[in-house]
Design an enzyme around this catalytic site. Structure first.
Site, short mmCIF file in Angstrom:
data_model
loop_
_atom_site.label_atom_id
_atom_site.label_comp_id
_atom_site.label_asym_id
_atom_site.label_seq_id
_atom_site.Cartn_x
_atom_site.Cartn_y
_atom_site.Cartn_z
N HIS A 24 -26.25 -9.35 -10.69
CA HIS A 24 -25.16 -9.03 -9.75
C HIS A 24 -24.12 -10.15 -9.74
O HIS A 24 -22.92 -9.88 -9.85
CB HIS A 24 -25.74 -8.83 -8.34
CG HIS A 24 -24.71 -8.82 -7.26
ND1 HIS A 24 -23.78 -7.80 -7.12
CD2 HIS A 24 -24.43 -9.71 -6.26
CE1 HIS A 24 -22.99 -8.06 -6.09
NE2 HIS A 24 -23.36 -9.21 -5.55
N ASP A 75 5.98 -10.73 -25.33
CA ASP A 75 4.54 -10.54 -25.38
C ASP A 75 3.89 -11.89 -25.15
O ASP A 75 4.57 -12.88 -24.87
CB ASP A 75 4.10 -9.97 -26.74
CG ASP A 75 2.79 -9.18 -26.65
OD1 ASP A 75 1.87 -9.67 -25.98
OD2 ASP A 75 2.71 -8.08 -27.22
N TRP A 107 -27.68 -17.00 -10.93
CA TRP A 107 -26.60 -17.21 -11.91
C TRP A 107 -26.45 -18.68 -12.27
O TRP A 107 -25.80 -19.01 -13.28
CB TRP A 107 -25.29 -16.64 -11.40
CG TRP A 107 -24.56 -17.50 -10.40
CD1 TRP A 107 -24.93 -17.71 -9.11
CD2 TRP A 107 -23.35 -18.22 -10.61
NE1 TRP A 107 -24.01 -18.53 -8.49
CE2 TRP A 107 -23.03 -18.86 -9.39
CE3 TRP A 107 -22.49 -18.39 -11.69
CZ2 TRP A 107 -21.90 -19.66 -9.23
CZ3 TRP A 107 -21.36 -19.18 -11.53
CH2 TRP A 107 -21.08 -19.81 -10.31
N SER A 127 -14.32 -16.54 -24.73
CA SER A 127 -13.24 -15.59 -24.43
C SER A 127 -12.23 -16.20 -23.46
O SER A 127 -11.01 -16.13 -23.68
CB SER A 127 -13.84 -14.32 -23.83
OG SER A 127 -12.85 -13.53 -23.21
N SER A 128 -12.73 -16.83 -22.39
CA SER A 128 -11.84 -17.41 -21.38
C SER A 128 -11.07 -18.61 -21.93
O SER A 128 -9.90 -18.81 -21.59
CB SER A 128 -12.64 -17.83 -20.15
OG SER A 128 -13.21 -16.71 -19.52
N HIS A 169 -17.70 -25.29 -9.19
CA HIS A 169 -16.77 -25.32 -8.07
C HIS A 169 -15.34 -24.95 -8.46
O HIS A 169 -14.70 -24.15 -7.76
CB HIS A 169 -16.80 -26.64 -7.31
CG HIS A 169 -16.08 -26.52 -6.00
ND1 HIS A 169 -16.62 -25.85 -4.92
CD2 HIS A 169 -14.85 -26.88 -5.62
CE1 HIS A 169 -15.75 -25.83 -3.93
NE2 HIS A 169 -14.66 -26.45 -4.33
N GLU A 187 -14.65 -22.92 -10.60
CA GLU A 187 -14.75 -21.47 -10.81
C GLU A 187 -14.38 -20.70 -9.53
O GLU A 187 -13.79 -19.63 -9.59
CB GLU A 187 -16.18 -21.11 -11.25
CG GLU A 187 -16.46 -19.63 -11.38
CD GLU A 187 -15.74 -19.00 -12.54
OE1 GLU A 187 -15.69 -17.75 -12.59
OE2 GLU A 187 -15.22 -19.72 -13.39
N TYR A 245 -12.12 -21.51 -7.39
CA TYR A 245 -10.66 -21.45 -7.31
C TYR A 245 -10.07 -20.64 -8.46
O TYR A 245 -9.00 -20.04 -8.33
CB TYR A 245 -10.09 -22.88 -7.28
CG TYR A 245 -10.57 -23.62 -6.06
CD1 TYR A 245 -10.12 -23.26 -4.80
CD2 TYR A 245 -11.55 -24.60 -6.16
CE1 TYR A 245 -10.60 -23.88 -3.67
CE2 TYR A 245 -12.04 -25.23 -5.03
CZ TYR A 245 -11.56 -24.86 -3.79
OH TYR A 245 -12.06 -25.47 -2.66
N SER A 252 1.34 -13.75 -2.48
CA SER A 252 2.70 -14.30 -2.39
C SER A 252 3.73 -13.26 -2.80
O SER A 252 4.75 -13.07 -2.13
CB SER A 252 2.83 -15.55 -3.27
OG SER A 252 1.95 -16.57 -2.85
N HIS A 287 -20.76 -31.26 -3.43
CA HIS A 287 -21.07 -30.71 -2.10
C HIS A 287 -22.02 -29.51 -2.21
O HIS A 287 -22.50 -29.01 -1.20
CB HIS A 287 -19.80 -30.35 -1.31
CG HIS A 287 -18.99 -29.23 -1.87
ND1 HIS A 287 -17.63 -29.22 -1.83
CD2 HIS A 287 -19.33 -28.09 -2.49
CE1 HIS A 287 -17.17 -28.13 -2.39
NE2 HIS A 287 -18.20 -27.42 -2.79
N HIS A 288 -22.28 -29.06 -3.45
CA HIS A 288 -23.33 -28.05 -3.67
C HIS A 288 -24.70 -28.70 -3.79
O HIS A 288 -25.69 -28.00 -3.95
CB HIS A 288 -23.05 -27.26 -4.94
CG HIS A 288 -21.77 -26.47 -4.90
ND1 HIS A 288 -21.70 -25.17 -4.47
CD2 HIS A 288 -20.49 -26.81 -5.22
CE1 HIS A 288 -20.45 -24.74 -4.54
NE2 HIS A 288 -19.70 -25.71 -4.99
N THR A 305 -4.84 -25.45 1.39
CA THR A 305 -5.17 -24.05 1.67
C THR A 305 -4.52 -23.59 2.96
O THR A 305 -3.98 -22.48 3.04
CB THR A 305 -6.70 -23.88 1.76
OG1 THR A 305 -7.32 -24.47 0.63
CG2 THR A 305 -7.06 -22.41 1.83
N LYS A 328 -0.87 -22.79 2.48
CA LYS A 328 -0.61 -21.46 1.92
C LYS A 328 -0.74 -20.38 2.98
O LYS A 328 0.11 -19.48 3.06
CB LYS A 328 -1.60 -21.19 0.77
CG LYS A 328 -1.45 -22.14 -0.40
CD LYS A 328 -2.37 -21.79 -1.54
CE LYS A 328 -1.88 -20.58 -2.27
NZ LYS A 328 -0.57 -20.78 -2.92
N ARG A 370 -32.14 -17.63 1.55
CA ARG A 370 -31.62 -16.63 0.61
C ARG A 370 -32.60 -16.49 -0.56
O ARG A 370 -33.48 -17.31 -0.76
CB ARG A 370 -30.24 -17.06 0.10
CG ARG A 370 -30.23 -18.39 -0.60
CD ARG A 370 -28.84 -18.92 -0.86
NE ARG A 370 -28.18 -18.26 -1.96
CZ ARG A 370 -27.21 -18.83 -2.69
NH1 ARG A 370 -26.80 -20.06 -2.43
NH2 ARG A 370 -26.64 -18.18 -3.68
#
Length: 520
Positions: free
Chosen positions: A65, A95, A130, A159-160, A243, A245, A247, A258, A293-294, A319, A322, A441
């Site tokens: 998931h 292009d 994950w 790919s990324s 982390h 990831e 953002y 925006s 912080h994780h 943040t 924004k 969890r």
């Protein structure tokens, strides 16, 4: 015969719009698979006791998931879909810089999705979450299932990386001569910072999972403490990617919001546009230096905990800039009620809740208590499941007429919003309380005292899934009704009527005119 020939040309196309459309199709399919897996999770958690019959199966469902939703739903739709479609248009480019590389990026991602899905049918399945932490992923999972997940991450990462190089080169070299950096669209800015973060962090993940692969299959000992390795090295490497990831997933949604606020208000630029650019850059920069912080519970020293607490709290500043800029943009104007306004306000509200719980978890003393409870699950789903996904729906509302030349049913879209808003809040808000009461969890079973929160949450998941199917019906109805919208050369709607062409048939010229008229 003609349709087969057309389909083959479309699949082999190097046109940025065709590839963007393929990314959308991949993302929607992956979203259906990921949503089905989430329903299995909520089905298991709807009652105390064991329903699926196997804890390893449950853990494999959780793993798939997360991987499918992150790497194959949100990222392909946001960056691959909206990014490919609109970055060249907003830059005045014909292009992408490397069209064939663009096509290769998509097919590498398709291969990665196949590997991720089939890993569940090999051996005992990848029940590692994950994050794929050792030693669980090394000693606890014999067989090829975790190896397939690692190869899937490698393929998706490649790919990324290739896509990121393409986007960055396009922004740098193919920007129109009249578009300076400070006048560049905020969506382009968010995509640019996103692909920079991808290019910076993905090689670190590739190194970490490669070491994991060697530990599993070639008798190395990078993460084996018995012979001098250290499993915490993996956590540092993973979260240095993990982390940013977060953002990577949410920044393109910021760009969509925006643009949506400009469309809704008719203003030429967002309130404090230059400040928004600096906020985007700040989020990207600070997001790279807060990874631990994780990891408050692994035994970090006091100074490290103090630093990561302070640095994490600092992210709240750009943040907040924004959030207040969007609110200032929307205020003082008479906005007609429409679904796009609902999705914009919904994202701002829900992302703010997710941000507030993030400030709570940034404090190491509190996080040690709340770590790996359902409070954390609620926090990141409010940011990602609700933030990024609401951004995707906002992008659909804003750009679907332009991409397809078709109109969607606004009443149905309002129904989708109401169901999704009610369903997602009902799913994840009660889990805050389960987490505060100490429910961990990733556990298959739980005491009866937690059942009330889980029952409410599972009913919320049912509502959310129903809203998703209503949305799919809306898209199909939009295509087959063929009620089109025709744009004049300045981007205004000049007429409505039957649209006899096929999907994604809007002319390139109209797209350019429309995009420049909206987003100067």
């Amino acid at each position: 015969m003609e349709s087969k020939k057309f389909t083959g040309v479309w699949l082999e196309s190097t046109n940025h719009k065709d590839i963007g459309s393929l990314y959308f199709l991949l993302g929607v399919w992956a979203g259906l698979v990921g949503a089905g897996l989430s329903m299995l999770i909520r089905l298991e958690m709807s009652v105390p006791g064991v329903l699926l019959g196997d804890g390893q199966l449950y853990n494999s469902i959780i793993t798939s998931h997360a991987i499918i939703m992150i790497f194959f739903m949100v990222m392909p739709i946001m960056i691959g879909g909206f990014g490919n479609w609109f970055l060249p248009l907003l830059l005045g480019a014909p292009d992408m810089s490397f069209p064939r590389l663009n096509n290769l990026s998509f097919w590498l991602l398709m291969g990665a999705l196949v590997l991720a899905v089939f890993s569940n049918f090999v051996g005992v399945g990848p029940g590692t979450s994950w994050t794929v932490y050792p030693p669980l992923s090394v000693l606890g999972h014999p067989g090829a299932s975790v190896d397939l997940v690692i190869f899937s991450l490698h393929s998706a990462g490649l790919s990324s990386i290739l896509g990121s190089i393409n986007f960055m080169t396009t922004v740098k070299n193919m920007r129109g001569s009249s578009i300076s950096l400070e006048h560049m669209s905020l969506f382009v800015w968010t995509v640019f910072v996103t692909v920079f973060l991808l290019l910076l962090s993905l090689p670190v993940l590739a190194g970490a999972v490669t070491m994991l692969l060697l530990d599993r299959n070639f008798n190395s000992s990078f993460f084996d403490p018995g012979v001098g390795g250290n499993p915490l090295i993996y956590q540092h490497l993973f979260w240095f990617f993990g982390h940013p990831e977060v953002y990577i997933l949410i920044l393109p949604a910021f760009g969509v919001i925006s643009h949506s606020s400009l469309y809704l208000t008719g203003k030429k630029e967002v309130f404090g546009a230059l400040g928004m650019v600096y906020a985007i850059l700040s989020i990207g920069l600070i997001g790279c230096v807060v990874w631990a912080h994780h990891m408050y519970t692994v035994g970090l020293d006091l100074d490290s905990r103090a630093y990561f607490t302070a640095a994490t709290m600092v992210i709240a500043v750009p943040t907040g800039v924004k959030i207040f800029s969007w609110l200032a943009t929307l205020s003082g104007t008479y906005a007609l009620f429409q679904p796009l306004l609902c999705w914009v306000l919904g994202l701002i509200f829900l992302f703010t809740i997710g941000g507030l719980t993030g400030v709570v978890l940034s404090n190491s003393s509190l996080d040690i208590i709340l770590h790996d409870t359902y409070y954390v699950v609620s926090h990141f789903h409010y940011v990602l499941s609700l933030g990024a996904v609401f951004g995707i729906f906002a992008g659909f509302c804003l750009w679907w007429p332009m991409m397809s030349g078709l109109l969607y049913n606004k009443f149905l879209m309002s129904v989708v919003f109401i169901l999704m808003f009610v369903g997602t809040n009902t799913t994840f808000f009660p889990l805050h309380f389960a987490g505060l009461h100490g429910m961990p969890r990733k556990y298959l079973d739980y005491p009866d005292v937690f059942s009330v929160w889980n029952v409410i949450s599972s009913w919320g998941a049912v509502i959310s899934i129903f809203s998703f199917f209503v949305f799919l019906f809306l898209v199909v109805e939009s295509i087959f009704s063929k009620v089109g919208v025709v744009f004049d050369h300045w981007g205004g709607v000049s007429s409505e009527g039957s649209c006899g062409g096929s999907l994604f048939n809007h002319s390139f010229q109209s797209s350019v005119f429309y995009s420049f008229s909206l987003f100067k």
